[in-house]
Write an enzyme that holds these catalytic residues in place. Structure first.
Site, PDB file in Angstrom:
ATOM      1  N   SER A   1     -11.484  -2.864   4.325  1.00  0.00           N
ATOM      2  CA  SER A   1     -10.134  -2.304   4.288  1.00  0.00           C
ATOM      3  C   SER A   1      -9.816  -1.623   5.614  1.00  0.00           C
ATOM      4  O   SER A   1     -10.711  -1.384   6.431  1.00  0.00           O
ATOM      5  CB  SER A   1     -10.082  -1.272   3.158  1.00  0.00           C
TER       6      SER A   1
ATOM      7  N   THR B   1      -3.591   0.635  -3.188  1.00  0.00           N
ATOM      8  CA  THR B   1      -2.995  -0.641  -2.790  1.00  0.00           C
ATOM      9  C   THR B   1      -3.172  -1.729  -3.833  1.00  0.00           C
ATOM     10  O   THR B   1      -4.096  -1.666  -4.659  1.00  0.00           O
ATOM     11  CB  THR B   1      -3.633  -1.117  -1.457  1.00  0.00           C
TER      12      THR B   1
ATOM     13  N   GLU C   1      -2.680  -4.661  -2.069  1.00  0.00           N
ATOM     14  CA  GLU C   1      -2.746  -5.494  -0.869  1.00  0.00           C
ATOM     15  C   GLU C   1      -1.373  -6.004  -0.451  1.00  0.00           C
ATOM     16  O   GLU C   1      -0.590  -5.220   0.029  1.00  0.00           O
ATOM     17  CB  GLU C   1      -3.753  -6.639  -1.039  1.00  0.00           C
TER      18      GLU C   1
ATOM     19  N   GLY D   1       0.328  -0.022   5.725  1.00  0.00           N
ATOM     20  CA  GLY D   1       0.656  -0.787   6.937  1.00  0.00           C
ATOM     21  C   GLY D   1      -0.383  -1.805   7.359  1.00  0.00           C
ATOM     22  O   GLY D   1      -0.473  -2.125   8.548  1.00  0.00           O
ATOM     23  N   GLY D   2      -1.221  -2.292   6.428  1.00  0.00           N
ATOM     24  CA  GLY D   2      -2.227  -3.281   6.816  1.00  0.00           C
ATOM     25  C   GLY D   2      -3.176  -2.686   7.845  1.00  0.00           C
ATOM     26  O   GLY D   2      -3.440  -1.487   7.841  1.00  0.00           O
TER      27      GLY D   2
ATOM     28  N   THR E   1       0.816  -1.222   0.000  1.00  0.00           N
ATOM     29  CA  THR E   1       0.000   0.000   0.000  1.00  0.00           C
ATOM     30  C   THR E   1       0.852   1.275   0.000  1.00  0.00           C
ATOM     31  O   THR E   1       2.007   1.259   0.407  1.00  0.00           O
ATOM     32  CB  THR E   1      -0.973  -0.006   1.206  1.00  0.00           C
TER      33      THR E   1
ATOM     34  N   ASP F   1      -8.486  -9.737   1.884  1.00  0.00           N
ATOM     35  CA  ASP F   1      -8.940  -8.846   2.971  1.00  0.00           C
ATOM     36  C   ASP F   1     -10.326  -9.266   3.485  1.00  0.00           C
ATOM     37  O   ASP F   1     -10.819  -8.728   4.473  1.00  0.00           O
ATOM     38  CB  ASP F   1      -8.989  -7.380   2.505  1.00  0.00           C
TER      39      ASP F   1
ATOM     40  N   GLU G   1      -6.515  -8.422  -3.338  1.00  0.00           N
ATOM     41  CA  GLU G   1      -7.361  -7.741  -2.335  1.00  0.00           C
ATOM     42  C   GLU G   1      -8.411  -8.643  -1.695  1.00  0.00           C
ATOM     43  O   GLU G   1      -8.872  -8.392  -0.582  1.00  0.00           O
ATOM     44  CB  GLU G   1      -8.048  -6.533  -2.992  1.00  0.00           C
TER      45      GLU G   1
HETATM   46  N1  GLY Z   1      -5.207  -4.111   1.730  1.00  0.00           N
HETATM   47  C1  GLY Z   1      -4.986  -3.146   2.716  1.00  0.00           C
HETATM   48  C2  GLY Z   1      -6.229  -2.497   3.167  1.00  0.00           C
HETATM   49  O1  GLY Z   1      -7.118  -2.343   2.361  1.00  0.00           O
HETATM   50  O2  GLY Z   1      -6.339  -2.120   4.300  1.00  0.00           O
END
Ligand code: GLY
Length: 576
Positions: A461, A415, A417, A482-483, A397, A437, A434
């Site tokens: 997300s 992103t 992902e 950063g996830g 991201t 997620d 993605e």
């Molecule tokens: N893939 C990272 C987010 O959407 O939070």
């Protein structure tokens, strides 16, 4: 000594990249300023994760383009030079402030699950969830990309410059080549195994069988060709049968094959949604609502903390971080249970109520960590029909902020992902993963999971592109990769700037202490590690780790703007 040498060579490579970036600026360089970290600007400013993207986008502003024009350029360059993080094969959320109408709006360019995707997409034959990388690598995890449509639609609505001119900088770099950055070179080396699962990806990142090295000149003629097609035919061309068929074939023919069809592309839409806003002291904090959990979870954490006089607490004390952590855990508990694509799930309306925050704040014991933290019941209608799911978001991201001369603001997080997404490359760009997620399991303990896989749905997300207002005027714009730790990086920076009056760069440089689900994550090799024994005596399990945020933002002051780029990444601020 070895460390010093590595640091020295890293700085040299970065300055070579910055040089390539400055060479892009034409015709005159007078008045333009560049800074690896914070920089003051009066008129216009760009902060992105890569010097080439920052300078190319700045150039658009400098030549009369607005923030949306510059966004198109920044994103198309980022997709080329930082391919591990975002690109034409991914999705994005844009929070946009329009200076003329003084309004804020958001655009949801999130990927969607294919119409043919089964609910048990990420379950193995024995009905257990797949291991993470078994789900990620290949075609199974690829959702319908939204980034190109987001760029195209918002440019049609707000852009001033010709679309084709905005794609030229990336196209030129793709044809002539760009220098591989240290971060990209390292990412390739560290991901060798997965990157070599797709023959196209392998031949791009491992020419002659060897991983690309920092400083190498990398050309991407297929990317240039894709941009040429989008220049001539417009962004919707990506979603037509002719173009999307190649993506569909790639996904279907991959080893771990997926379910995309050209119908998914044909039906894909960008959704303009109201910004999710919530007050915090005298500030109004606005961001991306569901399907992102970003704005709600940031606002919940701050809303709970508003009851606990944070501005009087010292950032150097473990107790301060304990209280922030407990608020974060309370917010994450709600996030896990309630937040998902709003077209598929009724999200409780009371998640941002001040009364609810007060009641949640009362659950915090200011001296010790709670053993168990449960989701709350934010409104009378809330039922316990959902169960918590497992959806491990990763650290790829990219976030960027652009402010133009008129005062329009782009705060966009973009992103694919995981680093390098699904690892499938087609037409010069990587496809996202993605869909991982989503929660891998659809139900738990006999209850459905809100963020379960469903055909056409957008995965939840954590991306949190944010714009903060003070007295109804923009005060701060920021975001991070950063996830799911994005939420904490953004929240903690807001606390540092709004409560503790840190200068923006210091806020971004502040050592990270993050708690989402109970474990206290402490950034290694920083002063935050001094607090570890105190955390342990408060009952925390501590994990010392590399916490690789990429905070990029702009603060608006009476004497101008201050842009800042996270010193953990390669970002650059450019402005005048
Ligand atoms: N893939 C990272 C987010 O959407 O939070």
């Amino acid at each position: 000594m070895k460390y010093l040498f590595l640091l020295f060579s890293y700085c040299l490579s970065l300055s070579a990249i910055a040089q390539q970036a400055t060479d892009l600026i034409s015709p005159e360089k007078g008045g333009i300023k560049f800074q690896k970290q914070s920089l003051k600007a009066k008129n216009q400013i760009v902060v992105t994760a890569h010097p080439l993207a920052s300078t190319a986008a700045y150039n658009i502003l400098h030549n009369g383009g607005n923030a949306i024009d510059a966004m198109v350029t920044a994103q198309t360059v980022l997709g080329l030079v930082e391919p591990q993080s975002s690109g034409l094969g991914g999705g994005a959320f844009l929070v946009y402030y329009d200076a003329k109408s003084q309004t804020i709006t958001t655009f949801d360019g999130r990927e969607t699950a294919p119409f043919e995707a089964p609910n048990d997409l990420f379950m193995a034959k024995d009905k257990t969830p797949l291991a993470f990388f078994d789900a990620v690598v290949g075609g199974r995890s690829v959702g319908t990309p939204g980034t190109v449509k987001l760029l195209w639609e918002t440019h049609k609505k707000y852009g001033q410059k010709l679309w084709e001119d905005l794609l030229k900088p990336a196209s030129k770099l793709a044809s002539n080549g760009f220098k591989v950055s240290p971060r990209l070179a390292n990412s390739i080396k560290n991901d060798s195994k997965h990157l070599q699962t797709d023959i196209t990806t392998a031949s791009y990142f491992f020419p002659d069988g060897q991983p690309l090295k920092e400083g190498e000149n990398l050309k991407n003629p297929n990317y240039a060709d894709t941009l040429k097609q989008l220049s001539v035919n417009g962004g919707d061309y990506y979603y037509g049968k002719e173009f999307s068929q190649s993506i569909v074939e790639k996904v279907k023919q991959a080893k771990n094959s997926g379910h995309l069809s050209t119908k998914d592309f044909k039906q894909y839409t960008i959704i303009e949604r109201l910004a999710t806003c919530s007050t915090y002291h005298q500030y109004n904090i606005c961001g991306m609502g569901p399907p992102s959990s970003g704005a709600i979870t940031v606002s919940q954490t701050l809303g709970i903390l508003e009851n606990l006089k944070l501005s009087q607490m010292s950032p150097d004390k473990a107790q301060t971080w304990h209280i922030i952590s407990e608020a974060s855990r309370l917010a994450f508990a709600d996030r896990g249970l309630y937040i998902a694509d709003p077209s598929y799930v009724n999200i409780p309306s009371g998640l941002l109520s001040k009364t609810y925050f007060r009641n949640r704040a009362k659950l915090i014991n200011t001296q010790s960590s709670s053993k168990v933290i449960s989701p709350g019941k934010p409104d009378a209608l809330t039922t316990s029909k959902f169960s918590q799911g497992r959806s491990p978001e990763q650290n790829s991201t990219s976030h960027f902020v652009i402010v133009d001369r008129i005062g329009n603001i782009v705060s966009m997080t973009s992103t694919i992902e995981n680093g390098f997404g699904s690892r499938l490359m087609v037409k010069g760009f990587l496809l996202n993963n993605e869909l991982t997620d989503f929660s891998f399991s659809s139900e738990k303990n006999g209850k459905l999971v809100a963020n379960r896989v469903e055909a056409g749905k957008r995965p939840r997300s954590s991306m949190a592109p944010t714009i903060v207002f003070k007295n109804n005027k923009p005060y701060l714009a920021l975001g991070s990769p950063g996830g799911s730790r994005i939420i904490n990086y953004v929240t903690n920076s807001l606390i540092a700037i709004l409560d503790w009056q840190y200068p923006i760069q210091n806020a971004f440089n502040m050592p990270h202490i993050v708690n989402r689900f109970g474990t206290m994550d402490v950034e290694e090799n920083t002063s935050a590690t001094n607090l570890i024994s105190d955390f342990k005596s408060m009952g925390y399990e501590v994990s010392m780790r590399n916490l690789n945020s990429g905070l990029h933002g702009v603060l608006f002051t009476d004497s101008g703007m201050i842009g800042a780029a996270d010193n953990r990444r390669e970002g650059l601020v450019v402005g005048d």
